[in-house]
Structure formats: C-alpha cells, structure tokens
Design an enzyme around this catalytic site. Structure first.
Site, short mmCIF file in Angstrom:
data_model
loop_
_atom_site.label_atom_id
_atom_site.label_comp_id
_atom_site.label_asym_id
_atom_site.label_seq_id
_atom_site.Cartn_x
_atom_site.Cartn_y
_atom_site.Cartn_z
N HIS A 72 0.84 -1.21 0.00
CA HIS A 72 0.00 0.00 0.00
C HIS A 72 0.88 1.26 0.00
O HIS A 72 0.59 2.22 -0.72
CB HIS A 72 -0.89 0.06 1.24
CG HIS A 72 -1.91 -1.03 1.34
ND1 HIS A 72 -2.07 -1.78 2.48
CD2 HIS A 72 -2.82 -1.49 0.45
CE1 HIS A 72 -3.05 -2.65 2.30
NE2 HIS A 72 -3.52 -2.50 1.07
N LYS A 91 -17.66 -7.00 7.35
CA LYS A 91 -16.32 -7.47 7.67
C LYS A 91 -16.04 -7.27 9.15
O LYS A 91 -16.58 -6.35 9.77
CB LYS A 91 -15.26 -6.71 6.86
CG LYS A 91 -15.22 -7.08 5.40
CD LYS A 91 -14.04 -6.41 4.73
CE LYS A 91 -13.91 -6.84 3.28
NZ LYS A 91 -12.73 -6.22 2.64
N ARG A 116 -2.23 -6.76 -7.72
CA ARG A 116 -1.08 -7.61 -7.40
C ARG A 116 -0.88 -8.68 -8.45
O ARG A 116 0.23 -9.00 -8.83
CB ARG A 116 -1.28 -8.28 -6.04
CG ARG A 116 -1.26 -7.33 -4.87
CD ARG A 116 -1.54 -8.11 -3.62
NE ARG A 116 -2.72 -8.93 -3.84
CZ ARG A 116 -3.80 -8.93 -3.10
NH1 ARG A 116 -3.87 -8.17 -2.06
NH2 ARG A 116 -4.83 -9.69 -3.37
N SER A 136 -3.21 -7.90 3.25
CA SER A 136 -3.41 -7.68 4.68
C SER A 136 -3.75 -8.96 5.43
O SER A 136 -3.29 -9.17 6.56
CB SER A 136 -4.49 -6.62 4.91
OG SER A 136 -4.07 -5.38 4.39
#
Length: 161
Positions: free
Chosen positions: A20, A44, A93, A131
């Site tokens: 990030h 979440k 990614r 993460s």
C-alpha cells in the site's frame, strides 16, 4: 486559482502494508492530494478499529507530504464526488485481481463518468503481500518486519501477544 487534483485510495487497510505504501508513494507524485479513505464495511470484522487504521495510515505515510486520511461508508463514487476527487487509485497484485478491479472500475465509471480509476501495481518485492496474509503470519508469530511499517509491526505484535 488552480483547482487541486485530488485522488482517493479507498480500502479496508486492515492493516496497511508496504505494498500500500509503495503505491501511495508513487500515486502521491501524480496528484496534489492523495487521500486514503478507510472503508467501513459492517459485513467485515477487521482486526483493527477504524480509529486504529486511520492512525496507522497517518503514522505510516507521514513521510509523504500530500497525504490525507479519512473514513467512509457507502459508495466510493459518492465519497469521491463529495471530496472533489478526480481519480480512484486501486492496487493490482496479480492477473487474477484484474477481473474484479475492471468490473468495479466500469461500474464506478457508469455511476460517475467524471471519475477515473487508476490501477497501479506495487513494486515486485511487495507483489505477494495482502493484509490477511500479513495478519496470519503475525498471528502465528512469524517475522513480518519486511512487510509492514514499524508502527503496524508494533501494533500487530501487541494484538497477538
């Protein structure tokens, strides 16, 4: 007076990691203001509170002089419009990220044609980071020092000790 070029970098950032930071460092060079916007998603269950994530982002990006940090709920295009943003920064990614990011970029374009989505790849040394993986390694007491800023490292160690 020239209008500022503002971009937002939305995400959960639970926690922020070096991938990030790499993207933010490069994106901040393209805009007058780069604003991290921490998504609040009631579906979440993040490890860190919104306040902790905001503080970790602020601490981790203090070397970048045009960073702002905020939080939002709802549609990112609405936040972008209310903050006069002209672009959304998203990280890629792997090729597998492309389909979802393309779909979101197209929907955001249809919701707000004035808003551009910029997809950025992190440096290859960070390409494997996410993460959830960082949290799992930290939970199992693995070495994450190369993957996260120092403040995040300290907070993850405290959460899992």
């Amino acid at each position: 007076m020239k209008k500022k070029r503002i971009a937002i970098y939305p995400g959960t950032f639970d926690p922020i990691h070096n991938g990030h930071i790499d993207i933010a460092t490069r994106a901040a060079k393209l805009f007058d203001v780069l604003e991290f916007v921490v998504a609040i998603n009631v579906e979440k269950e993040p490890l860190f509170t919104v306040e902790e994530r905001l503080a970790l982002i602020t601490d981790s990006t203090k070397h970048i002089n045009n960073i702002k940090v905020n939080q939002f709920t709802g549609l990112v295009v609405d936040y972008a419009k209310n903050s006069d943003s002209i672009a959304i920064i998203r990280g890629l990614r792997h090729v597998s990220d492309c389909e979802l990011e393309f779909q979101m970029a197209m929907m955001n374009y249809h919701l707000n044609p004035e808003l551009s989505t910029i997809l950025m790849m992190p440096d290859e040394k960070h390409i494997h980071l996410n993460s959830n993986l960082v949290k799992e390694i930290a939970r199992l007491h693995g070495d994450i020092v190369d993957y996260v800023p120092l403040a995040v490292h300290k907070h993850l160690k405290a959460k899992f000790n």
